[in-house]
Design a protein around this motif. Sequence first.
Motif, PDB file in Angstrom:
ATOM      1  N   UNK A  31       5.378  66.343  50.219  1.00 31.52           N
ATOM      2  CA  UNK A  31       5.213  66.597  51.644  1.00 31.52           C
ATOM      3  C   UNK A  31       4.943  65.278  52.356  1.00 31.52           C
ATOM      4  N   UNK A  32       5.756  64.967  53.341  1.00 31.82           N
ATOM      5  CA  UNK A  32       5.656  63.689  54.059  1.00 31.82           C
ATOM      6  C   UNK A  32       5.143  63.939  55.470  1.00 31.82           C
ATOM      7  N   UNK A  33       4.152  63.156  55.874  1.00 27.61           N
ATOM      8  CA  UNK A  33       3.604  63.204  57.226  1.00 27.61           C
ATOM      9  C   UNK A  33       3.323  61.772  57.691  1.00 27.61           C
ATOM     10  N   UNK A  40       2.942  59.034  54.923  1.00 27.33           N
ATOM     11  CA  UNK A  40       2.115  59.420  53.784  1.00 27.33           C
ATOM     12  C   UNK A  40       2.802  60.533  53.007  1.00 27.33           C
ATOM     13  N   UNK A  41       2.772  60.431  51.695  1.00 26.73           N
ATOM     14  CA  UNK A  41       3.358  61.445  50.814  1.00 26.73           C
ATOM     15  C   UNK A  41       2.259  62.126  50.015  1.00 26.73           C
ATOM     16  N   UNK A  42       2.444  63.427  49.828  1.00 28.08           N
ATOM     17  CA  UNK A  42       1.524  64.185  48.987  1.00 28.08           C
ATOM     18  C   UNK A  42       2.327  65.131  48.113  1.00 28.08           C
ATOM     19  N   UNK A  43       2.125  65.053  46.807  1.00 31.22           N
ATOM     20  CA  UNK A  43       2.826  65.955  45.904  1.00 31.22           C
ATOM     21  C   UNK A  43       2.245  67.359  46.028  1.00 31.22           C
ATOM     22  N   UNK A 250      18.555  57.494  48.060  1.00 35.83           N
ATOM     23  CA  UNK A 250      17.260  57.730  48.701  1.00 35.83           C
ATOM     24  C   UNK A 250      16.242  56.684  48.270  1.00 35.83           C
ATOM     25  N   UNK A 251      16.262  56.318  46.980  1.00 34.38           N
ATOM     26  CA  UNK A 251      15.296  55.336  46.490  1.00 34.38           C
ATOM     27  C   UNK A 251      15.474  53.990  47.181  1.00 34.38           C
ATOM     28  N   UNK A 252      16.701  53.528  47.313  1.00 34.24           N
ATOM     29  CA  UNK A 252      16.937  52.237  47.954  1.00 34.24           C
ATOM     30  C   UNK A 252      16.596  52.322  49.449  1.00 34.24           C
ATOM     31  N   UNK A 253      16.866  53.467  50.069  1.00 31.21           N
ATOM     32  CA  UNK A 253      16.452  53.658  51.466  1.00 31.21           C
ATOM     33  C   UNK A 253      14.938  53.563  51.600  1.00 31.21           C
ATOM     34  N   UNK A 254      14.221  53.970  50.548  1.00 29.69           N
ATOM     35  CA  UNK A 254      12.763  53.942  50.561  1.00 29.69           C
ATOM     36  C   UNK A 254      12.158  52.640  50.077  1.00 29.69           C
ATOM     37  N   UNK A 438       6.284  44.939  43.860  1.00 30.57           N
ATOM     38  CA  UNK A 438       6.211  46.396  43.728  1.00 30.57           C
ATOM     39  C   UNK A 438       6.686  47.112  44.991  1.00 30.57           C
ATOM     40  N   UNK A 439       7.632  48.001  44.826  1.00 28.27           N
ATOM     41  CA  UNK A 439       8.010  48.918  45.886  1.00 28.27           C
ATOM     42  C   UNK A 439       7.327  50.252  45.649  1.00 28.27           C
ATOM     43  N   UNK A 440       7.657  51.234  46.454  1.00 29.33           N
ATOM     44  CA  UNK A 440       7.040  52.550  46.309  1.00 29.33           C
ATOM     45  C   UNK A 440       7.420  53.159  44.964  1.00 29.33           C
ATOM     46  N   UNK A 441       6.435  53.723  44.265  1.00 29.13           N
ATOM     47  CA  UNK A 441       6.727  54.400  43.005  1.00 29.13           C
ATOM     48  C   UNK A 441       7.662  55.581  43.263  1.00 29.13           C
ATOM     49  N   UNK A 442       7.343  56.365  44.289  1.00 26.21           N
ATOM     50  CA  UNK A 442       8.149  57.533  44.653  1.00 26.21           C
ATOM     51  C   UNK A 442       9.142  57.144  45.749  1.00 26.21           C
ATOM     52  N   UNK A 443       9.912  56.089  45.513  1.00 26.88           N
ATOM     53  CA  UNK A 443      10.823  55.581  46.542  1.00 26.88           C
ATOM     54  C   UNK A 443      11.847  56.621  46.963  1.00 26.88           C
ATOM     55  N   UNK A 444      12.344  57.431  46.018  1.00 26.34           N
ATOM     56  CA  UNK A 444      13.343  58.448  46.379  1.00 26.34           C
ATOM     57  C   UNK A 444      12.779  59.434  47.383  1.00 26.34           C
ATOM     58  N   UNK A 445      11.536  59.858  47.193  1.00 27.67           N
ATOM     59  CA  UNK A 445      10.930  60.810  48.121  1.00 27.67           C
ATOM     60  C   UNK A 445      10.714  60.166  49.493  1.00 27.67           C
ATOM     61  N   UNK A 446      10.329  58.897  49.517  1.00 26.54           N
ATOM     62  CA  UNK A 446      10.163  58.212  50.805  1.00 26.54           C
ATOM     63  C   UNK A 446      11.503  58.106  51.533  1.00 26.54           C
ATOM     64  N   UNK A 447      12.546  57.668  50.827  1.00 28.59           N
ATOM     65  CA  UNK A 447      13.854  57.549  51.465  1.00 28.59           C
ATOM     66  C   UNK A 447      14.384  58.895  51.923  1.00 28.59           C
ATOM     67  N   UNK A 448      14.159  59.929  51.140  1.00 25.78           N
ATOM     68  CA  UNK A 448      14.527  61.290  51.495  1.00 25.78           C
ATOM     69  C   UNK A 448      13.864  61.680  52.821  1.00 25.78           C
ATOM     70  N   UNK A 449      12.549  61.462  52.906  1.00 26.50           N
ATOM     71  CA  UNK A 449      11.806  61.825  54.118  1.00 26.50           C
ATOM     72  C   UNK A 449      12.264  61.008  55.329  1.00 26.50           C
ATOM     73  N   UNK A 450      12.566  59.719  55.124  1.00 28.85           N
ATOM     74  CA  UNK A 450      13.018  58.888  56.246  1.00 28.85           C
ATOM     75  C   UNK A 450      14.303  59.433  56.851  1.00 28.85           C
ATOM     76  N   UNK A 451      15.235  59.890  56.008  1.00 31.67           N
ATOM     77  CA  UNK A 451      16.484  60.426  56.544  1.00 31.67           C
ATOM     78  C   UNK A 451      16.266  61.770  57.241  1.00 31.67           C
ATOM     79  N   UNK A 452      15.257  62.518  56.829  1.00 35.23           N
ATOM     80  CA  UNK A 452      14.910  63.730  57.571  1.00 35.23           C
ATOM     81  C   UNK A 452      14.374  63.374  58.957  1.00 35.23           C
TER      82      UNK A 452
END
Length: 478
Positions: A31-33, A40-43, A250-254, A438-452
């Motif tokens: 969940x991205x907010x 911020x991401x929260x699993x 998504x990961x590279x976007x993040x 170091x980039x974001x560990x969950x880079x795919x989720x960050x990039x996913x949320x950015x495109x949303x």
Amino acid sequence: MHRTSSGPSRHGAPVRCLAFDFGAGSSRAMLAERVDGRLALREVHRFDTATDSYDGQTCWDMAALYAGLADGLARARESGPVHAVGIDSWGVDFGLIDAGGALVMPPLHYRNGHGTQGLSQGLLSLEAMHRRTGAQRLDINTVCQLLAIAERWPARLAEADTLLMMADLLTAYLSGSHHAEYTLASTSGLIDPVRGDWDRDLVAELGLPTAMLPPMIPSGTICGTLRETLNGGQTSPTAVVAVGSHDTASAVAGLDLGAEEAFLILGSWSLLGVESDTPVYDARTLAHGFGNEGGVCGTHRLITNINGLYLIQMLREAWQTRHGVAPDYAEISAAASDAQLEASLRIDPDDDRFFAPDDMIAAIDDFCAAHGLGRPVGIGDYALAIYRGLADQIAARIRVLETVFERPVNALCVSGGGSQDAVLCAHIRAAAGKPLRPGAIEASAYGNALMQLKALGCIETLAEGRALLPEREPQAAG
């Protein structure tokens, strides 16, 4: 469906986006907010990417994956409404659905090796495919798998109305929309990278049905709203967004890549490359095992796939089978750090023995015997042989980026679960002679949320979105 302006506004109420990141081993709902100027991401849910069996082949258990989607949505709504949802997944695998929307057969797992059988028909060499589509020379590509299905299950292919790549298939479950998101389709070996659309002439030349190819859409497209049966009574609509549906896109976007930085995503595969404004595929990529993949917002990736932490996963499973105990990944890394192993003892991660071994320990023993190397003893020895081999391959491919493609690499932006492994990162740093940022560990989720957020109109550009990414402490990748 074209992008609309519905949903939370750029300056309105806080936006809650749910990013599903499907991996070939496990999947998660994040969940991205936007909090204090950062994303911020929260699993909220994590589940196995379950497999099943079909006619002697490993396949994906779609009922279990659909249940994971429903559970993730329900858990995200426990703390408030979900304004948008997007899905990214690994590439190459796909589902075939009939005119009524039902699967004609379960999606097959790329590690079955059936792609090799499709390639053996001689209709298309990997070299010819690369020259035409820019795809990496991999026999797991969608095109090779399709040729295998046409030979072994022709009746199933004849029943197919639409081909949907994995994230597109999962998105169809949410919205009912049938489409091909470009970044994911670019892993198929069936794309014209210049036009950014299916190479229908190639598909026809291979004797495959062109009518099954769905419309191509760019990342950041709102392709519908969440089906009523999945909205859990939420009164406001949830936009279903086609994000960078390939998890690497998504990961590279993040990742907020700096000048002259390459990305290195350490997951089941080790994915190394650089962003590019135009597709790169020529005699150099053909000779050195690189390829072109589509990125979000008109970008491209010059990329190479190297076997990755799948090797450690399979080592752990083999150790459990033999000894009845499965050490966790931190314990395996610590054992590798303590191992006293002759310097020459290392594996070649790209050796065929390690693609889908029944027993990783036996595969490593066989490799060492065939190459006149000593034999590892404990799990730390085996893990260290893997780490050294991965580091060697990554360093070699970096040298290709710099010398063959003339792309200076001053640092590696590292993400994925392996970026938390200090021992692996130390070996990569030493072998490559490059600093690791170091980039974001969950880079795919960050990039996913950015495109949303971009689809909803909350940000205008990828650069604006990347400015929302949190800073990460150096730790292992430093």
